[in-house]
Structures are given as C-alpha cells and as structure tokens.
Enzyme design. Structure first.
Site, PDB file in Angstrom:
ATOM      1  N   MET A 189       0.840  -1.178   0.000  1.00 46.52           N
ATOM      2  CA  MET A 189       0.000   0.000   0.000  1.00 46.52           C
ATOM      3  C   MET A 189       0.885   1.240   0.000  1.00 46.52           C
ATOM      4  SD  MET A 189      -2.605  -1.383   2.832  1.00 46.52           S
ATOM      5  CE  MET A 189      -3.079   0.262   3.266  1.00 46.52           C
ATOM      6  N   CYS A 190       1.043   1.838  -1.133  1.00 50.94           N
ATOM      7  CA  CYS A 190       1.721   3.130  -1.305  1.00 50.94           C
ATOM      8  C   CYS A 190       3.224   3.005  -1.524  1.00 50.94           C
ATOM      9  CB  CYS A 190       1.479   4.079  -0.135  1.00 50.94           C
ATOM     10  SG  CYS A 190      -0.250   4.280   0.307  1.00 50.94           S
TER      11      CYS A 190
END
Length: 331
Positions: free
Chosen positions: A1-2
């Site tokens: 995530m990210c």
C-alpha cells in the site's frame, strides 16, 4: 500500500512523488489551508496546541486527516501504511496528537526536513491512533518528509518510540517491513543489478527495489517538464493496477491516486487513476496570508472522478474547515 520516491535532477530540481494504494474510496479532496489557523491535537484536554506558521495544500483521507501535502516553504509530507507501527501509550507527561493531524502538525510548523526532525526528535507530543474510519483495524502509519534541497527523512514508531532515518540518500519508501529491513532487502537487488533482473510483484519490498533502481537509472534532467515525465513514469511503474486485489495479502491494494511535488517551481500535481488527466496546484501563487487567505476545497468526487486539467487554483472554492478525526483520551 503506497510508494514514495524522491528524484534529484540538475539545476536544483527535486521532485517527490507518491502513490496512494487503498482497497476502497478514501473520499480524498484537496484543500488550501492558510497560515494562522489555531489547531489542537484533538485528543481531549491534554492535546498539543499550535498555530500554523506556514500555509499548505493537502490531500485528505475521508476529509478527517491530512494524508499528503506540501507547504509554502516546499516541505512535503507523505503518510504510508506500516503494519508494524506501535504507538506509545498516552500519558499525562506529554501533550497528545491525533494521528489524523500528524502530517498537518509538520506542514504547519516547519520549512525543512532538518528543522522538522530536530523538533520531532525531542518527542514534543505523544501520538495517538485509532481505527480506520469504518473499519475494525488500527491506523498504523509511518511518515516521509522531503524538502526543496532534496533532503529526506522517514519516521516510524517501533515499540512506542519514534525511529528516524534521515539522509538525502533515502529516496524510496514503501510499506512493510520496517525501513531498516527494507534497506537490507534492497541490498540484495542492488547486488544483482537492475538491468539484469528486478522483482515484478506488487509486494512492498519488490516495489521498493524497482522504484530505487528506476529513480536513479532515469536521466537526470534540467528541464523540469522532462524531469516530471521521468518521475511520473517511475511512480506509475511502482503502482498497483486498479481493480487488483490480493486475497491472502490484504495490505496490498489498488493505486487510487498519485501526487508529485515539484519543489523548485512549488507545484503540487495530482493524478487519479479513474480520470485521464494530470492537473496541478500552483502553490507559489496561492494566498496563504492570515489576513486575506481563506480555507478552500477542491471537490474531487467519488473515487476522484471529477475531471480537471492544467492549473486548478481557480477551481478551489471557500469551504468550512474539515475536522481532524478526534480520539478522546481519558485523563
């Protein structure tokens, strides 16, 4: 995530880019926040108090948190997920700060990475977390900072204490494992060499290796528009395809939007994966003054599907301030 990356170009060009990966719509909007706003940590009577010294442009999460942004001095802050995060137990010895306002606390008060790190190293507050809005899981985040000089820092809370990695060389950050372990894992791929083989999955460690190789392999430009093209190419390469899910790895989610900060020209670029255009805020021409500046909002719509192009300064409209997620803490 990210994923977050920093590009060091020629003639003082420095860019910071990040992807926001999340499993559902975060109801993100863009906000212009002027100087002089009085804030508090929103954790009850023992909350930290401060007044915004610098104006900023931020991207919100659920309109209860600043998740990403840049201030008028060119300091950029990005929040990314780190499952290993452990925050201190609140006590009366330090003022409290909701994690929803953590990024804003930094953007409001500091002009450079070095200035921010010196202040945060003294642990002037106790960071308090709570569940993600609408979910039954604790918000566990780490923070990256970058500035106009190309300096960089990573702040993680491990075993209740802030662990700070501060160096211009720390150009890339993703998610798990902790940053020291990410650096160790990346040494393996550096020993192989990115022109021979790079990991291609959407796992955080693999995205780290790809981003670290490509952000230094692309040509260093002195033309800011060509530099922007390189930066966008690298952050897109580290993104997770929209609509992709990994059932046995719930921390891996689709990329929903990307931002790029041009620190030299003071521009804040935004790209939604659900629209065809990149648009930007000309941060340097905004009115951040306490006397005449106003809080303004750019409504991006569900899944950030409202379409904009070019400079969007005039598309912001005056709006009441959003409220940072409060976390009541008993004395």
């Amino acid at each position: 995530m990210c994923t977050r990356i920093i590009y060091h170009g020629l003639q003082g060009l420095n860019f910071t880019a990040r992807s926001m990966d999340w499993k559902s719509d975060m109801h993100t909007n863009l906000w212009v926040l002027p100087r002089g706003i009085a804030r508090n940590g929103n954790c009850g009577p023992d909350s930290v108090q401060w007044t915004a010294k610098y104006g900023s442009v931020v991207a919100t999460g659920y309109d209860v948190s600043s998740t990403d942004g840049v201030n008028e001095a060119g300091l950029s802050v990005n929040l990314l997920w780190l499952a290993e995060s452990q925050y201190p137990a609140p006590d009366s010895s330090k003022p409290l700060l909701t994690i929803a306002a953590w990024a804003q606390y930094v953007l409001d008060q500091f002009a450079t990475v070095d200035e921010a790190i010196k202040a945060i190293s003294s642990e002037p507050f106790s960071l308090v977390s709570a569940n993600v809005p609408g979910e039954e899981r604790l918000t566990t985040l780490h923070m990256s900072l970058s500035d106009s000089s190309g300096d960089s820092a990573i702040i993680e809370y491990i075993d209740g204490k802030p662990v700070i990695h501060h160096s211009r060389d720390y150009q890339v950050m993703t998610n798990s494992p902790t940053y020291d372990e990410q650096l160790a894992l990346n040494k393996y791929w550096e020993s192989i060499g990115g022109t021979i083989m790079l990991p291609g999955t959407n796992r955080a460690a693999d995205r780290f290796a790809r981003a670290q190789f490509y952000i230094n392999a692309v040509e260093k430009q002195e033309d800011p528009d060509l530099a922007l093209a390189s930066v966008l190419s690298v952050i897109r390469n580290a993104s997770v395809p929209f609509g992709l899910s990994t059932p046995d790895q719930p921390n891996i989610s689709s990329t929903r939007w990307r931002t790029v900060v041009d620190h030299k020209r003071l521009r804040y670029y935004f790209e939604s994966t659900t629209t065809p255009n990149v648009f930007w805020v000309d941060v340097g021409s905004l009115d951040f003054s306490q006397e005449t500046g106003t809080i303004r909002k750019l409504e991006l719509g569900p899944n950030q599907r409202n379409i904009f192009h070019g400079v969007v300064n005039d598309n912001f409209v005056a709006a009441p301030a959003f409220t940072f997620l409060g976390i009541p803490v008993k004395a």
